[in-house]
Design a protein around this motif. Structure first.
Motif: not given
Length: 409
Positions: A275, A142, A232, A140, A230, A273
């Motif tokens: 997200f 950003d 992932i 993940k 964002d 996870y």
């Protein structure tokens, strides 16, 4: 023989009343207007107040100089930079953003941000379906200050290719993006500002900028999702995940972007996870730990402000308690910003676990009771749950179950 259709630039459509009426109807149906706001906008269109500016833009005139603002980032003590043009110009940009869905087919299916008919929840559901029962690693990341960090030099050739069928539209964006003047604190300054976060067309331009990255992972059949800044990525083993991570870092260097190191994380297959504010483990979906922390921080800061205000002005504790309750009822359920979803409308349709809601409920109740005594101790519980409800308190958990019951098939 059929007459050849003449393509009309999206820019020239700004002068057509039926286009504005279509835009208003769409926003009303999507809940982006209150009826009062709709009446005002409808009168604006009926009187053709948009026409002088729209005609100037069609003739090649650009927008004015945007204002730069520094605002509080939602749910945190951090600041972010946003830009806005004059109100009429912002309205023009909104209708342009509405018409830019003409180019939606240029984007890969794994791009979920700001696309018509696509919701953030689709990203969560698509990931869960793609993973199934497989054990997967996740990476993940950003992108730091994404919208304002976009290189206009790199973006413009992408726009030129996409808008080869509408060069007047391309020239409009070229003029808007290459103008480096902004008004800040009453003075005109020169700066690099990317696609200008806060402007209605910036989400579309941000999607254009990373469309080749999205396409690369889609064509490689990698489980991948991007919502604005964002991202992932999933892989069946750590070695493959590191390869995907390295490839993504190469893309970021190529596009002159930087990761936010505080939001970078690798998840092993046995970990949940996170997200888009959600925490997922298998088919279980809850609110993420980061979302809970942000909301607790907001509750704590608001409580401290109310405590200082009530002490300074000799306000009855009950009035301060009611103030805190009313504030978070608006935050959770009645967000006055018609440009965005309320907090509950973002999370309620997606989650199937309530542990996160319970934690926020408990923390908010503690802080409401704190306003009655100024202390965190057992005496606070003299204010029981029934009294909180009388003051207007709404439990997130209870409202969630009401929502689910109302949307049950």
């Amino acid at each position: 023989m059929q007459p050849k259709l003449v393509f009309q630039s999206i820019l020239s459509q700004l002068t057509r009343q039926e286009v504005w009426e279509e835009f208003l109807a769409y926003r009303l149906m999507k809940g982006r207007f209150t009826w009062h706001e709709f009446d005002e906008a409808d009168s604006y269109v009926e009187r053709e107040e948009y026409l002088p500016l729209a005609q100037r833009i069609v003739q090649g005139e650009g927008l004015g100089i945007p204002k730069k603002k520094i605002v509080n980032k939602m749910g945190t003590g951090k600041k972010r930079v946003v830009y806005c043009f004059a109100p009429d110009e912002m309205t023009i940009l909104k209708i342009l953003a509405f018409k830019l869905y003409h180019y939606d087919t240029w984007f890969a299916p794994n791009c979920y941000a700001f696309r018509r008919g696509v919701k953030a929840s689709d990203a969560i559901y698509d990931i869960i379906r793609a993973i199934g029962d497989k054990e997967m690693w996740a990476y993940k990341l950003d992108i730091h200050n994404y919208f304002n960090s976009i290189s206009v030099e790199i973006l413009l050739p992408m726009l030129a290719e996409m808008m080869a069928d509408d060069m007047p539209l391309y020239r409009f964006f070229e003029k808007m993006l290459t103008n480096d003047r902004v008004v800040y604190n009453g003075e005109t300054i020169h700066e690099s500002h990317g696609v200008m976060a806060g402007t209605p067309t910036s989400p579309f331009l941000a999607n254009v900028y990373l469309k080749e990255v999205d396409k690369y992972f889609h064509d490689a059949h990698v489980v991948y999702a991007r919502y604005s800044d964002d991202i992932i990525i999933f892989a069946p083993d750590l070695e493959t995940l590191e390869e995907h991570k390295s490839r993504m870092e190469g893309f970021l260097r190529q596009y002159r972007l930087e990761k936010n190191p505080d939001k970078e994380r690798i998840y092993s297959p046995d970990e949940a996870y996170e997200f888009l504010g959600f925490k997922c483990h298998g088919r279980d979906i809850d609110i993420s730990e980061a979302t809970i922390r942000k909301m607790k921080g907001k509750i704590k800061r608001t409580t401290k402000s109310l405590m200082r205000w009530s002490s300074k002005n000799n306000i009855e504790p009950e009035k301060a308690m009611k103030g805190l309750i009313n504030h978070f009822n608006r935050v959770f359920f009645e967000n006055g910003d018609t440009e965005s979803l309320t907090w509950s409308r973002w999370f309620f349709p997606v989650i199937n676990k309530t542990e996160g809601l319970k934690e926020i409920d408990h923390y908010l109740q503690q802080n409401i009771r704190f306003l009655s005594t100024g202390k965190h101790n057992k005496t606070n519980y003299k204010t029981d749950y029934a009294q909180l409800k009388q003051l207007g308190y709404k439990s997130l958990v209870n409202e969630y179950y009401k929502y689910k019951k109302g949307h049950a098939f």
